[in-house]
Design an enzyme around this catalytic site. Structure first.
Site: not given
Ligand SMILES: *Cc1c(COP(=O)(O)O)cnc(C)c1O
Length: 401
Positions: A226, A260-261, A263, A299, A328-329, A357
């Protein structure tokens, strides 16, 4: 990214995704260094960009993987991620996915409900195995991000509340077929403020302490992903502030820190190239119609996300234009009121921050072929996914015609 864009686009065509692998290396090492002195694993969130070469690049640097389907687990394994660095998360795992994950002996399954825990126990029993698990705690903290990418409030479908998590740990600890080794939270995406992460980490660390008091020893403390990135002029979280906050929250706990990065690793490593097809003016409203569409990069349509867009090598007075695709949107746009010079057929536009993404959310809507993907590394370019063909798209249907 210093590249001869014209030559690159000539070689591979448009629409095209290009990723700077040196940038990804830099992001990984910056974050990993910020964890120095502590046991840590960076579990790259595969869903952000699941190209095998991207995952392999990160695996070589030492990254693990955070996966949300068995498909992603298999991608991680194929790309060479160490199985003991793979986590399988997600609210809706099927029995066959649970079975395969257990057979492949990955680090742990991250559980999001009591019902899921019971399924995992059953499947583990069938296999005669002990399933390593973590539990996703929903700390009920407002992550202060876009509601579509907020996940850490009780109104969101993710995780379980603290009391439920505790009950689940007690149950799992007694079960012959479950081994509770980890704890997890992930409160949302594109977080630019540290406080919600800090508060969540404290709440979850307190739970670890109370579990320790009843002899349940948690080894992996997973703070999720996140971390926000700069799309426009955001001020976001610095790696060292992030890790310092986590260190403080987990003080005194003997745990391996996981994050868990997704993005953070890849968003600004990537750009999306698209060519101008036409310009048109509807009653004073200027449109630039390009050869890429929402099916390639959704996005802006999905989240109203901002991506910086520039014309390459074109001079002239800039006036606002909506950059739109051929799909076509009405929602098929990359940018609204983008300042752009007068453009002609085949002029090149670059859509920035498209590494996360982007391709992973691409579809074949309107029977449009998915774009090619190219990696840049050490001044070299190489194709890492071919442009899809019409034949690729109809292969699974043609034999039933
Ligand atoms: C989507 C997700 C992430 C990654 O999120 P980012 O915003 O891309 O860092 C990490 N852990 C879990 C469980 C997720 O669903």
């Amino acid at each position: 990214m210093k590249i001869d864009t014209k030559a690159l686009v000539e070689k591979y065509g448009t629409p095209l995704y290009v990723y700077d692998f040196d940038y990804i290396t830099n992001r990984y090492t910056t974050l990993k260094d910020a964890f120095s002195g502590k046991k840590s694993i960076i579990n790259y969130a595969v869903k952000a960009n699941s190209n095998l070469s991207v995952i392999a690049h990160l695996a070589k640097l030492g990254a693990g993987a955070d996966c949300v389907s068995i498909g992603e687990v298999n991608r991680a394994l194929t790309a060479g991620v160490d199985k003991y660095k793979i986590i399988f998360s997600g609210v809706g795992k099927r029995d066959d996915e649970i079975r395969e994950a257990l057979q492949k002996d990955i680090l742990m399954l991250n559980l999001e409900s009591e019902a899921e825990m019971k399924r995992v126990e059953l499947v583990a029993k069938e296999l005669g195995k002990e399933a390593r698990i973590s539990i996703r705690v929903n700390p009920n903290i407002d992550p202060q991000t876009h509601p579509y990418i907020s996940t850490g409030l009780h109104e969101n479908k993710f995780g379980v509340e603290i009391d439920m998590a505790k009950r689940m740990y007690i149950y799992a600890n007694k079960s012959e077929f479950l081994n509770p080794v980890g704890i997890h939270f992930h409160i949302g995406s594109q977080l630019t403020k540290l406080d919600p992460i800090r508060e969540s980490a404290q709440i979850v660390a307190d739970l670890v302490r109370s579990l320790k008091a009843i002899k349940i020893d948690i080894k992996f403390f997973d703070v999720g992903g996140g971390i926000g990135v700069v799309y426009d002029d955001e001020v976001t979280i610095a790696a060292s502030d992030y890790t310092q906050a986590i260190f403080r929250a987990t003080k005194g706990l003997d745990v391996t820190l996981l994050c868990e990065p997704g993005r953070y690793m890849v968003a600004n490593a990537g750009v999306f190239f698209t060519k101008v097809l036409y310009e048109k003016n509807n009653d004073g409203k200027r449109f630039v119609i390009v050869d890429g569409g929402m099916n390639d990069l959704i996005r802006p349509s999905l989240y109203d996300a901002y991506h910086k867009i520039e014309a390459i090598g074109v001079e002239g007075e800039k006036t606002p234009a909506d950059v739109v695709g051929p799909v076509c949107e009405s929602g098929d746009f990359f940018g609204k009121d983008v300042p752009l010079p007068p453009l002609e057929h085949n002029d090149l536009l670059v859509v920035h921050s498209a590494g996360a993404y982007g391709f992973t959310m691409a579809s074949n809507y309107n029977t449009r072929a998915k774009p090619a993907e190219v990696a840049l590394q050490d001044g070299e370019d190489r194709l890492i996914r071919e442009r899809e063909t019409y034949e690729d798209q109809v292969r699974l249907e043609l034999k039933y015609l």
